[in-house]
Write a protein that holds these residues in place. Structure first.
Motif, PDB file in Angstrom:
ATOM      1  N   PHE A 355      38.486 -33.184 -78.214  1.00  0.00           N
ATOM      2  CA  PHE A 355      37.426 -32.827 -77.284  1.00  0.00           C
ATOM      3  C   PHE A 355      36.373 -31.918 -77.913  1.00  0.00           C
ATOM      4  O   PHE A 355      35.397 -31.546 -77.252  1.00  0.00           O
ATOM      5  N   ASN A 356      36.599 -31.534 -79.172  1.00  0.00           N
ATOM      6  CA  ASN A 356      35.638 -30.725 -79.925  1.00  0.00           C
ATOM      7  C   ASN A 356      35.287 -29.427 -79.195  1.00  0.00           C
ATOM      8  O   ASN A 356      34.118 -29.115 -78.949  1.00  0.00           O
ATOM      9  N   LEU A 357      36.314 -28.693 -78.830  1.00  0.00           N
ATOM     10  CA  LEU A 357      36.117 -27.381 -78.220  1.00  0.00           C
ATOM     11  C   LEU A 357      37.269 -26.464 -78.625  1.00  0.00           C
ATOM     12  O   LEU A 357      38.318 -26.924 -79.068  1.00  0.00           O
ATOM     13  N   PRO A 358      37.075 -25.138 -78.514  1.00  0.00           N
ATOM     14  CA  PRO A 358      38.164 -24.219 -78.854  1.00  0.00           C
ATOM     15  C   PRO A 358      39.206 -24.143 -77.745  1.00  0.00           C
ATOM     16  O   PRO A 358      38.871 -24.189 -76.562  1.00  0.00           O
ATOM     17  N   ILE A 359      40.461 -24.042 -78.156  1.00  0.00           N
ATOM     18  CA  ILE A 359      41.559 -23.807 -77.216  1.00  0.00           C
ATOM     19  C   ILE A 359      42.208 -22.479 -77.573  1.00  0.00           C
ATOM     20  O   ILE A 359      42.602 -22.260 -78.727  1.00  0.00           O
ATOM     21  N   ILE A 360      42.296 -21.598 -76.593  1.00  0.00           N
ATOM     22  CA  ILE A 360      42.964 -20.310 -76.775  1.00  0.00           C
ATOM     23  C   ILE A 360      44.288 -20.361 -76.034  1.00  0.00           C
ATOM     24  O   ILE A 360      44.324 -20.584 -74.820  1.00  0.00           O
ATOM     25  N   ALA A 361      45.378 -20.190 -76.772  1.00  0.00           N
ATOM     26  CA  ALA A 361      46.710 -20.221 -76.166  1.00  0.00           C
ATOM     27  C   ALA A 361      47.363 -18.861 -76.314  1.00  0.00           C
ATOM     28  O   ALA A 361      47.433 -18.315 -77.426  1.00  0.00           O
ATOM     29  N   LEU A 362      47.808 -18.304 -75.204  1.00  0.00           N
ATOM     30  CA  LEU A 362      48.577 -17.061 -75.253  1.00  0.00           C
ATOM     31  C   LEU A 362      50.013 -17.391 -75.610  1.00  0.00           C
ATOM     32  O   LEU A 362      50.523 -18.459 -75.273  1.00  0.00           O
ATOM     33  N   SER A 363      50.674 -16.464 -76.300  1.00  0.00           N
ATOM     34  CA  SER A 363      52.030 -16.738 -76.773  1.00  0.00           C
ATOM     35  C   SER A 363      52.875 -15.476 -76.733  1.00  0.00           C
ATOM     36  O   SER A 363      52.371 -14.364 -76.950  1.00  0.00           O
ATOM     37  N   GLN A 364      54.158 -15.664 -76.451  1.00  0.00           N
ATOM     38  CA  GLN A 364      55.110 -14.558 -76.483  1.00  0.00           C
ATOM     39  C   GLN A 364      55.568 -14.301 -77.916  1.00  0.00           C
ATOM     40  O   GLN A 364      55.697 -15.235 -78.710  1.00  0.00           O
ATOM     41  N   LEU A 365      55.822 -13.046 -78.220  1.00  0.00           N
ATOM     42  CA  LEU A 365      56.437 -12.688 -79.497  1.00  0.00           C
ATOM     43  C   LEU A 365      57.935 -12.500 -79.301  1.00  0.00           C
ATOM     44  O   LEU A 365      58.407 -12.189 -78.198  1.00  0.00           O
ATOM     45  N   SER A 366      58.689 -12.683 -80.360  1.00  0.00           N
ATOM     46  CA  SER A 366      60.142 -12.546 -80.280  1.00  0.00           C
ATOM     47  C   SER A 366      60.552 -11.086 -80.115  1.00  0.00           C
ATOM     48  O   SER A 366      59.754 -10.163 -80.322  1.00  0.00           O
ATOM     49  N   ARG A 367      61.821 -10.876 -79.780  1.00  0.00           N
ATOM     50  CA  ARG A 367      62.335  -9.515 -79.583  1.00  0.00           C
ATOM     51  C   ARG A 367      62.466  -8.744 -80.892  1.00  0.00           C
ATOM     52  O   ARG A 367      62.789  -7.560 -80.885  1.00  0.00           O
ATOM     53  N   ALA A 368      62.222  -9.417 -82.004  1.00  0.00           N
ATOM     54  CA  ALA A 368      62.312  -8.742 -83.298  1.00  0.00           C
ATOM     55  C   ALA A 368      61.368  -7.539 -83.359  1.00  0.00           C
ATOM     56  O   ALA A 368      61.642  -6.547 -84.046  1.00  0.00           O
ATOM     57  N   VAL A 369      60.265  -7.619 -82.610  1.00  0.00           N
ATOM     58  CA  VAL A 369      59.312  -6.506 -82.575  1.00  0.00           C
ATOM     59  C   VAL A 369      59.977  -5.262 -82.008  1.00  0.00           C
ATOM     60  O   VAL A 369      59.820  -4.150 -82.526  1.00  0.00           O
ATOM     61  N   GLU A 370      60.747  -5.451 -80.935  1.00  0.00           N
ATOM     62  CA  GLU A 370      61.371  -4.309 -80.260  1.00  0.00           C
ATOM     63  C   GLU A 370      62.470  -3.663 -81.108  1.00  0.00           C
ATOM     64  O   GLU A 370      62.692  -2.450 -81.032  1.00  0.00           O
ATOM     65  N   THR A 371      63.160  -4.471 -81.888  1.00  0.00           N
ATOM     66  CA  THR A 371      64.271  -3.935 -82.692  1.00  0.00           C
ATOM     67  C   THR A 371      63.800  -3.344 -84.006  1.00  0.00           C
ATOM     68  O   THR A 371      64.572  -2.676 -84.698  1.00  0.00           O
ATOM     69  N   ARG A 372      62.540  -3.591 -84.353  1.00  0.00           N
ATOM     70  CA  ARG A 372      62.008  -3.077 -85.610  1.00  0.00           C
ATOM     71  C   ARG A 372      61.756  -1.581 -85.497  1.00  0.00           C
ATOM     72  O   ARG A 372      61.262  -1.089 -84.483  1.00  0.00           O
ATOM     73  N   GLY A 373      62.041  -0.878 -86.543  1.00  0.00           N
ATOM     74  CA  GLY A 373      61.776   0.559 -86.548  1.00  0.00           C
ATOM     75  C   GLY A 373      60.304   0.848 -86.752  1.00  0.00           C
ATOM     76  O   GLY A 373      59.474  -0.052 -86.890  1.00  0.00           O
ATOM     77  N   GLY A 374      59.958   2.115 -86.783  1.00  0.00           N
ATOM     78  CA  GLY A 374      58.582   2.512 -87.057  1.00  0.00           C
ATOM     79  C   GLY A 374      57.658   2.259 -85.890  1.00  0.00           C
ATOM     80  O   GLY A 374      58.022   2.436 -84.726  1.00  0.00           O
ATOM     81  N   ARG A 375      56.453   1.792 -86.181  1.00  0.00           N
ATOM     82  CA  ARG A 375      55.404   1.662 -85.166  1.00  0.00           C
ATOM     83  C   ARG A 375      55.476   0.357 -84.377  1.00  0.00           C
ATOM     84  O   ARG A 375      54.690   0.143 -83.465  1.00  0.00           O
ATOM     85  N   LYS A 376      56.400  -0.516 -84.732  1.00  0.00           N
ATOM     86  CA  LYS A 376      56.605  -1.790 -84.013  1.00  0.00           C
ATOM     87  C   LYS A 376      55.347  -2.660 -83.997  1.00  0.00           C
ATOM     88  O   LYS A 376      55.022  -3.307 -82.993  1.00  0.00           O
ATOM     89  N   ARG A 377      54.666  -2.683 -85.124  1.00  0.00           N
ATOM     90  CA  ARG A 377      53.479  -3.544 -85.224  1.00  0.00           C
ATOM     91  C   ARG A 377      53.925  -4.988 -85.462  1.00  0.00           C
ATOM     92  O   ARG A 377      54.745  -5.252 -86.345  1.00  0.00           O
ATOM     93  N   PRO A 378      53.408  -5.934 -84.714  1.00  0.00           N
ATOM     94  CA  PRO A 378      53.837  -7.337 -84.873  1.00  0.00           C
ATOM     95  C   PRO A 378      53.323  -7.956 -86.172  1.00  0.00           C
ATOM     96  O   PRO A 378      52.272  -7.562 -86.699  1.00  0.00           O
ATOM     97  N   ILE A 379      54.087  -8.915 -86.671  1.00  0.00           N
ATOM     98  CA  ILE A 379      53.710  -9.673 -87.865  1.00  0.00           C
ATOM     99  C   ILE A 379      53.890 -11.160 -87.567  1.00  0.00           C
ATOM    100  O   ILE A 379      54.483 -11.539 -86.548  1.00  0.00           O
ATOM    101  N   LEU A 380      53.385 -12.024 -88.447  1.00  0.00           N
ATOM    102  CA  LEU A 380      53.382 -13.465 -88.187  1.00  0.00           C
ATOM    103  C   LEU A 380      54.771 -14.037 -87.933  1.00  0.00           C
ATOM    104  O   LEU A 380      54.934 -14.956 -87.127  1.00  0.00           O
ATOM    105  N   SER A 381      55.776 -13.503 -88.596  1.00  0.00           N
ATOM    106  CA  SER A 381      57.133 -14.032 -88.420  1.00  0.00           C
ATOM    107  C   SER A 381      57.696 -13.736 -87.030  1.00  0.00           C
ATOM    108  O   SER A 381      58.747 -14.254 -86.662  1.00  0.00           O
ATOM    109  N   ASP A 382      56.989 -12.912 -86.248  1.00  0.00           N
ATOM    110  CA  ASP A 382      57.442 -12.597 -84.889  1.00  0.00           C
ATOM    111  C   ASP A 382      57.044 -13.670 -83.874  1.00  0.00           C
ATOM    112  O   ASP A 382      57.468 -13.603 -82.717  1.00  0.00           O
ATOM    113  N   LEU A 383      56.223 -14.630 -84.275  1.00  0.00           N
ATOM    114  CA  LEU A 383      55.837 -15.694 -83.344  1.00  0.00           C
ATOM    115  C   LEU A 383      57.086 -16.400 -82.839  1.00  0.00           C
ATOM    116  O   LEU A 383      57.899 -16.884 -83.618  1.00  0.00           O
ATOM    117  N   ARG A 384      57.211 -16.491 -81.561  1.00  0.00           N
ATOM    118  CA  ARG A 384      58.469 -16.910 -80.944  1.00  0.00           C
ATOM    119  C   ARG A 384      58.674 -18.417 -80.987  1.00  0.00           C
ATOM    120  O   ARG A 384      57.768 -19.187 -80.702  1.00  0.00           O
TER     121      ARG A 384
END
Length: 454
Positions: A355-384
């Motif tokens: 359709f030649n238009l942008p699609i924006i999809a919201l996505s959940q991150l995995s719980r790995a973010v919550e179990t990570r220490g420090g500032r809990k900044r998300p990274i690409l491997s957290d994509l659920r």
């Protein structure tokens, strides 16, 4: 009508052209380069011709010579020699050949006949299902559209190869129409638009975050900017919240009145006047919401096509991707969830290109973010649930609020307060740079806006 559809002899076909095309290939196999993407075995009506084309394609894929002798030997190897009528039929084909100059045109005619047969078969199936009255009408409509979508995907008759000359002309014309260095749809977030140059046609953009970070609110804030400030039509698919809930949030963000008070109508007369005056721009905005709770990728595609035609939609937002399904009617039984999300992701990208238009999809991150220490900044491997999201997306951005985790300062060593602020972490940008963007977050009405408005 029913009797006509059931008469096999009435089916569209071009038997003479089938034989002529195969004969042309056997005499001049070089012509295969022009038609190999057209002549799938299934498009041939006659069983003999199907089997011969299968062999020709096998020889082609194996880079082996193609002529009457190699085809004959291969048919003997696979036990199909007598099925096709032996050397007598192969010789007949070579006597009935056509010029290689016209073989592509005739191959397209054969494919057109195949598409017509598919349409007839699908039409009869829909007629039968409709007469039985056993299916829900909306399910039947979606099924019909899905079947037509599959037929459409089999056509491949459009010329998708473009010369560099035509591409340069198109690109230059697009660049000339840029406004303030934006050649896409502006998000309304100043610093984000500087990096992306706006959302580009055919892009798949992922905004991901953990629950509570404000994914839906960010999408609504962005949608409001686009439809109110720039008058660009948007279609939102809300799989989690109802359309009324979304509109309540929009009104809350527009008026500054907390959504809880709006929900219970706990407003003074002055506040009601404020609501009525503020919502005028929203009510006139080209924003469309579909809150279907069960949405397959085929449903999405059909709905998009209708709304693009009807309301000239320029941007699609999906909230959120993991609530979609591959669909209950297509043949994808018992797919693991990770593969299903991968299927959805690939098809979202395909729809954005179609359709030649942008699609924006919201996505959940995995719980790995919550179990990570420090500032809990998300990274690409957290994509659920799927690494395919990272692969298919043109842009992946994380919504991050350190205040949500109890932090009071940003982690830049300057003791800078993070109160009332959020960060957009652009972790992937296929056509631009990777960077972080800070924006304002108002917790009372769950709204995002620019920092330091000019």
């Amino acid at each position: 009508m029913k009797e006509l559809l059931k008469k096999k002899e009435a089916n569209p076909k071009a038997l003479n052209l089938e034989e002529a095309v195969i004969g042309g290939i056997l005499i001049d196999p070089n012509c295969l380069e022009d038609i190999i993407d057209i002549i799938e075995p299934e498009i041939f009506y006659k069983l003999k011709n199907k089997e011969i084309i299968k062999v020709i394609r096998t020889l082609y894929n194996n880079s082996e010579p193609i002529d009457i002798y190699t085809v004959s030997n291969e048919l003997k190897k696979i036990g199909k020699f007598n099925v096709v009528g032996g050397d007598l039929y192969l010789t007949k084909l070579t006597n009935n050949r056509i010029s290689s100059a016209n073989i592509e045109y005739h191959s397209k005619i054969i494919k057109n006949k195949f598409i017509l047969r598919q349409l007839i078969e699908t039409s009869y199936e829909i007629i039968k299902l409709s007469q039985e009255e056993k299916s829900d009408v909306l399910d039947l409509l979606n099924y019909a559209e899905m079947k037509l979508f599959k037929i459409n995907n089999k056509t491949n008759l459009k010329d998708t190869t473009k010369s560099i000359n035509s591409l340069i002309k198109t690109t230059i014309n697009n660049l000339k129409t840029n406004v303030k260095n934006l050649n896409g749809i502006p998000s309304g977030f100043r610093d984000l638009d500087k990096i992306t140059c706006g959302w580009q046609n055919s892009e798949l953009i992922i905004f991901a975050a953990r629950p509570g970070m404000g994914k839906t609110s960010f999408a609504l804030s962005m949608a409001r900017n686009i439809v109110v400030n720039f008058k660009i039509p948007i279609l939102i698919f809300s799989l989690e919240m109802s359309a009324t809930q979304l509109v309540t949030r929009l009104i809350s963000a527009e008026t500054g009145i907390p959504s809880e008070r709006l929900k219970y109508s706990d407003l003074s007369k002055l506040e009601w006047k404020l609501v009525n005056s503020k919502i005028k721009s929203l009510s006139e905005a080209p924003l469309y919401i579909d809150d279907t709770h069960y949405l397959s990728i085929f449903d999405l595609r059909c709905k998009c096509r209708r709304e693009i035609s009807k309301n000239k939609i320029k941007l699609i937002i999906i909230d959120y991707l993991q609530l979609m399904t591959s669909g209950k009617l297509e043949t994808l039984p018992n797919l693991p969830r990770e593969q299903e999300v991968s299927f959805i992701s690939r098809n979202l990208k395909a729809i954005s290109k179609e359709f030649n238009l942008p699609i924006i999809a919201l996505s959940q991150l995995s719980r790995a973010v919550e179990t990570r220490g420090g500032r809990k900044r998300p990274i690409l491997s957290d994509l659920r649930e799927s690494g395919a999201l990272e692969q298919d997306a043109d842009i992946v951005t994380f919504i991050y609020r350190p205040e949500y985790y109890g932090f009071t300062n940003w982690d830049n060593g300057e003791n800078e307060s993070c109160k009332g602020e959020a960060e957009l972490i652009i972790a992937k940008n296929r056509n631009g740079r990777i960077d972080n963007v800070r924006i304002k977050f108002v917790n009372e009405n769950v709204n995002f806006s620019n920092l330091n408005l000019e």
